[in-house]
Scaffold this motif. Structure first.
Motif, short mmCIF file in Angstrom:
data_model
loop_
_atom_site.label_atom_id
_atom_site.label_comp_id
_atom_site.label_asym_id
_atom_site.label_seq_id
_atom_site.Cartn_x
_atom_site.Cartn_y
_atom_site.Cartn_z
N TYR A 63 0.85 -1.18 0.00
CA TYR A 63 0.00 0.00 0.00
C TYR A 63 0.89 1.24 0.00
O TYR A 63 1.71 1.43 0.90
CB TYR A 63 -0.92 -0.01 1.22
CG TYR A 63 -2.10 -0.93 1.04
CD1 TYR A 63 -3.35 -0.44 0.69
CD2 TYR A 63 -1.95 -2.30 1.20
CE1 TYR A 63 -4.43 -1.29 0.50
CE2 TYR A 63 -3.02 -3.16 1.01
CZ TYR A 63 -4.25 -2.65 0.67
OH TYR A 63 -5.30 -3.50 0.46
N GLY A 67 -5.83 3.09 2.08
CA GLY A 67 -6.01 1.71 2.49
C GLY A 67 -6.64 1.53 3.85
O GLY A 67 -6.97 0.41 4.24
N THR A 70 -9.87 -0.42 3.85
CA THR A 70 -9.87 -1.67 3.09
C THR A 70 -9.59 -2.85 4.01
O THR A 70 -8.76 -2.76 4.92
CB THR A 70 -8.81 -1.61 1.97
OG1 THR A 70 -9.18 -0.58 1.05
CG2 THR A 70 -8.68 -2.93 1.24
N GLY A 80 -5.86 -1.76 6.04
CA GLY A 80 -4.66 -1.34 5.34
C GLY A 80 -4.19 0.03 5.79
O GLY A 80 -4.85 0.75 6.54
N TRP A 96 -12.15 -9.26 -0.87
CA TRP A 96 -11.70 -7.94 -0.42
C TRP A 96 -12.84 -6.93 -0.49
O TRP A 96 -13.64 -6.95 -1.42
CB TRP A 96 -10.56 -7.44 -1.31
CG TRP A 96 -9.26 -8.14 -1.11
CD1 TRP A 96 -8.75 -9.16 -1.85
CD2 TRP A 96 -8.29 -7.87 -0.09
NE1 TRP A 96 -7.54 -9.55 -1.36
CE2 TRP A 96 -7.22 -8.78 -0.29
CE3 TRP A 96 -8.23 -6.96 0.95
CZ2 TRP A 96 -6.10 -8.79 0.52
CZ3 TRP A 96 -7.12 -6.97 1.77
CH2 TRP A 96 -6.06 -7.87 1.56
N VAL A 98 -13.00 -2.78 -0.50
CA VAL A 98 -12.14 -1.62 -0.69
C VAL A 98 -12.88 -0.37 -0.25
O VAL A 98 -14.01 -0.12 -0.68
CB VAL A 98 -11.69 -1.50 -2.16
CG1 VAL A 98 -10.80 -0.27 -2.36
CG2 VAL A 98 -10.97 -2.77 -2.59
N GLN A 102 -7.22 4.55 -2.67
CA GLN A 102 -5.95 3.96 -2.27
C GLN A 102 -5.12 3.69 -3.51
O GLN A 102 -5.63 3.53 -4.61
CB GLN A 102 -6.18 2.64 -1.52
CG GLN A 102 -6.87 1.57 -2.36
CD GLN A 102 -7.17 0.32 -1.58
OE1 GLN A 102 -7.50 0.36 -0.40
NE2 GLN A 102 -7.06 -0.82 -2.24
N PHE A 104 -1.72 1.22 -4.76
CA PHE A 104 -0.93 0.08 -4.32
C PHE A 104 -0.12 -0.49 -5.48
O PHE A 104 -0.48 -0.35 -6.65
CB PHE A 104 -1.84 -1.01 -3.73
CG PHE A 104 -3.00 -1.41 -4.59
CD1 PHE A 104 -2.93 -2.50 -5.45
CD2 PHE A 104 -4.18 -0.67 -4.57
CE1 PHE A 104 -4.00 -2.86 -6.24
CE2 PHE A 104 -5.27 -1.04 -5.36
CZ PHE A 104 -5.17 -2.13 -6.20
#
Length: 300
Positions: A63, A67, A70, A80, A96, A98, A102, A104
């Protein structure tokens, strides 16, 4: 799960590449590159999304921004943040959710890339090593390697070479710091560790020469059939594949050193390739650049 966030679909999903899943989501791909040696890298951003992964490859994620909103659906208490790392091993199913914006970095690599590292760094057979899922882990050394990779533009042979070096360093750090002994693995039929080391040294000294399976088997005092089976168990690939990879490594070493001044044909002969054109084809296929580009990039 907060009701204002998207929910992953729970229908069974076939195994596929993570970037294929992201391409069908809200995520935005900023750039990506094939780094050679089975490594590829991509820079993504995403927000307010949900997805299910069942990757066919290993994925290491860093990340870079955001995040905090997330999480994995099976571990909503873990979130995150910049500098956090995730590892999604091949075959593992992960859902996941989100949150807000973010960014990454993803480093993708095939499971077989770990076999030679396990032998060299841990002195154990590939089947003895397993990578666990990492969920927002802290590893400053690994995070620095991936952050340095993200800072490169990947558009030139020099930057891709540097990213390739960082990728290999990241895999070594990942393996030494986070690998576990595989459960339920009963090793049978491989070469003894001492014989494995002697054979590897013997082959390294003969990379410029044509070596047959019969000669390798004779060195180990085994039949050709037994040797080929034992080699694959111990090294994670067939003898010809291992030799091809080692010869490319030798060529790369020569291209970085003073031997490159002798010319490409000399480098090809010294690294066990049939000709300069043979080396060019193999090198470009493995590393994404020609030997000349690689040599120039190594000089900075």
């Amino acid at each position: 799960m907060p009701s204002n966030l998207p929910t992953p679909a729970h229908a069974p999903s076939p195994a596929c590449r993570i970037d294929e899943v992201l391409a069908r989501s809200n995520a935005r791909l900023h750039r990506r590159a094939a780094l050679g040696d089975g490594l590829s890298v991509a820079l993504w951003s995403n927000q307010r999304d949900a997805m299910r992964y069942q990757p066919t490859h290993h994925t290491l994620s860093l990340y870079l921004q955001g995040g905090q909103g997330t999480f994995r659906e099976d571990a909503p208490q873990q979130r995150g943040a910049p500098g956090k790392l995730c590892l999604m091993p091949a075959g593992h199913v992960v859902d996941w959710v989100v949150g807000e914006q973010q960014q990454f970095l993803h480093l993708y690599f095939a499971p077989e890339r770990l076999g030679p590292l396990a032998l060299r760094l841990l002195e154990c057979e590939p089947r003895e090593v397993a990578l666990p899922e990492l969920n927002f882990a802290d590893d400053p050394a690994l995070a620095r390697l991936l952050a340095a990779m993200a800072a490169l533009d990947w558009a030139t042979p020099t930057s891709r070479l540097r990213a390739n070096e960082l990728g290999h360093a990241a895999l070594a750090q990942l393996l030494t710091a986070h690998s576990q002994r595989a459960r339920g693995v009963l090793l049978r039929g491989g070469l003894a560790p001492s014989l494995r080391r002697r054979l590897a040294d013997w082959l390294q000294a003969r990379l410029a020469e044509p070596v047959t399976v019969g000669e390798m088997a004779a060195f180990c005092a085994l039949s050709e059939h037994h040797f080929a089976h034992a080699f694959r168990i111990s090294f994670g690939c067939a003898p010809h594949a291992w030799l091809a990879a080692q010869r490319l490594e030798r060529a790369a070493e020569l291209l970085r050193g003073p031997q490159r001044q002798a010319g490409l044909e000399a480098v090809a002969v010294a690294s066990g390739h049939a000709s300069a054109s043979h080396l060019v084809r193999r090198f470009r296929a493995a590393r994404g650049v020609t030997p000349g580009q690689y040599s120039a990039a190594s000089r900075g």
